[in-house]
Design an enzyme around this catalytic site. Structure first.
Site: not given
Ligand code: NAD
Length: 420
Positions: A106, A218, A220
């Site tokens: 990541k 959320g 997105g």
């Protein structure tokens, strides 16, 4: 995020619980508790006003026993090294649970992309690759989009890397725009993979999704596609959605077309409530406590914690976000009998189609959308079934079962390489 534990402590705690259930030896356990490699870089960026700003960047390559590491890159103002470590660990388990030949990584940059111009964003994206380009690549570590990064950013990064190595290298990054070697179906892959898991969970629990109500936190990439797909694939009724500014609740159901167009125009879903009938504003916290059949956290980590887990009324939680539930909340949800489809299983569709993208880049031969969906469905369904079987065999919650499946695969690869 509550002060219970930071995300990396949570990831280590979850691993410890699974290690106990599966009887993992002390040495592989200790090895798998930590990232194998970490990079901490400073990225100088020339701003539009002529000044130079220095940004802090991270890349964590957690474990590459099963293949090159892979994982998203976040441009996020509150990014921390420990959050990136946790997300890299979850990527490792995610790639293993869906059985793709990749390890986990990541990355993150501490920044607020909303405050940067397009050209500043481009210079920052290229700067990140100049800082880390020698340590990533198709055979080493393959970044991808995540929170507040997108296909355009991937395109700049691929271009910068290609210049560094002196040839076109589309396979060094995924989530690219389609004209640059992106895959069909990558856009909605995370949400779609979660839908396949929801379908299997509904079968196991005998829930009729066409009659189900859904709340999504959320709005997105993951959250918006979840809204679209849950309506399109199952005919479920999405009664609430939220973003960072707040949420909206409409018992009759929210149309994807109207709410997403509003979000596109206004930058938030919140003001949708002002014009729409029978629709009211709610807080993101109130959304989590709604009496719905399915709750989909699709924002950030740590949102379901010890203080609010008791209020959850949903029967199923489909975790599209990474790490939305803390270990203390997990215990409460288990007691309440809530069925949790754990993050690194539920949201593995994104990395699965990213892997398909790499395969297509390697062959220079591209699949149509039906083939992508069909192969994604196969991967997600067999991962769900493997986790479901282990949960039943060991009498454990799904999260621990998912860890048992994934950690066993990674530990086996480490052992076969002679590492532990
Ligand atoms: P995104 O940047 O596209 O969207 C994030 C959304 O969360 C935005 O709408 C933002 O307004 C909202 N948000 C932020 N804080 C909030 C809060 N307190 N309450 C409600 N909403 C809030 O990011 P994304 O790609 O959709 O990722 C969302 C989650 O899914 C993250 O945890 C990410 O790691 C995970 N995930 C994404 C992918 C992917 O392919 N995009 C893959 C796997 C996991």
């Amino acid at each position: 995020m509550t002060p219970e534990m930071n995300p990396f402590e949570i990831a280590q705690r979850q691993l410890a619980l699974a290690a106990e259930v599966m009887g993992l030896d002390a040495t592989p356990h200790e090895f798998l508790r930590w990232p194998m490699r970490e990079f901490h870089v400073r990225i100088p960026v020339r701003m539009d006003d002529g000044t130079t700003r220095v940004f802090e960047g991270f890349r964590v390559q957690y474990n590459d026993a099963r293949g090159p590491t892979k994982g998203g890159l976040r441009f996020y103002p509150l990014e921390t090294f420990d959050t990136v470590r946790a997300l890299a660990a979850w990527m490792t388990w995610k790639c293993a649970v869906v059985d793709i030949p990749l390890g986990g990584a990541k990355g993150g940059v501490v920044c607020n992309p909303k405050e940067l111009s397009l050209s500043e964003l481009e210079r920052l994206s290229r700067g990140y690759i100049r800082a880390l380009g020698h340590y990533v690549g198709p055979e080493i570590d393959i970044p991808a989009p995540d929170v507040y990064t997108n296909p355009q950013i991937m395109a700049w990064m691929m271009d910068e890397y290609s210049k560094m190595v002196g040839h076109n290298a589309p396979g060094m990054i995924t989530g690219k725009p389609i004209p640059l070697g992106g895959s069909q179906g990558r856009g909605d892959a995370t949400a779609r993979g979660g839908m396949y898991c929801m379908r299997e969970a509904a079968r196991a629990l005998d829930i009729d999704l066409s009659q189900a109500t859904v709340a999504i936190q959320g709005y997105g990439n993951a959250g918006q596609y979840a809204h679209e797909l849950v309506s399109e694939l199952f005919g479920s009724r999405v009664v609430a959605v939220s973003d960072s500014k707040g949420g909206i609740y409409c018992p009759d159901g929210l149309s994807f077309e109207s709410v997403s167009a509003h979000k596109q125009d206004e930058g938030t879903v919140l003001t949708y409530a002002d014009a729409a009938q029978a629709c009211q504003r709610i807080t993101s916290a109130e959304l989590l406590a709604l009496d719905v059949d399915v709750l989909i956290p699709a924002a950030l980590e740590g949102v379901i914690h010890a203080e609010n887990a008791h209020d959850i009324q949903a029967r199923v939680i489909a975790e599209l976000a990474n790490g939305p539930t803390t270990p203390q909340a997990d215990e409460i949800l288990i007691e309440k009998g809530v069925y949790v489809i754990p993050d690194f299983l539920c949201n593995a569709g994104g990395v699965t189609v990213s892997y398909f993208e790499q395969v297509q880049n390697a062959y220079g031969f591209y699949w149509d959308i039906d083939l992508v969906h069909q192969r994604l469905d196969q991967k997600m369904t067999s991962a769900f079934q493997a986790v479901h079987r282990v949960a039943q065999q060991h009498g454990t919650p799904n999260r621990i079962a998912a860890y048992v499946v994934a950690v066993a695969r990674v530990a086996e690869a480490c052992k076969l390489r002679g590492w532990v």
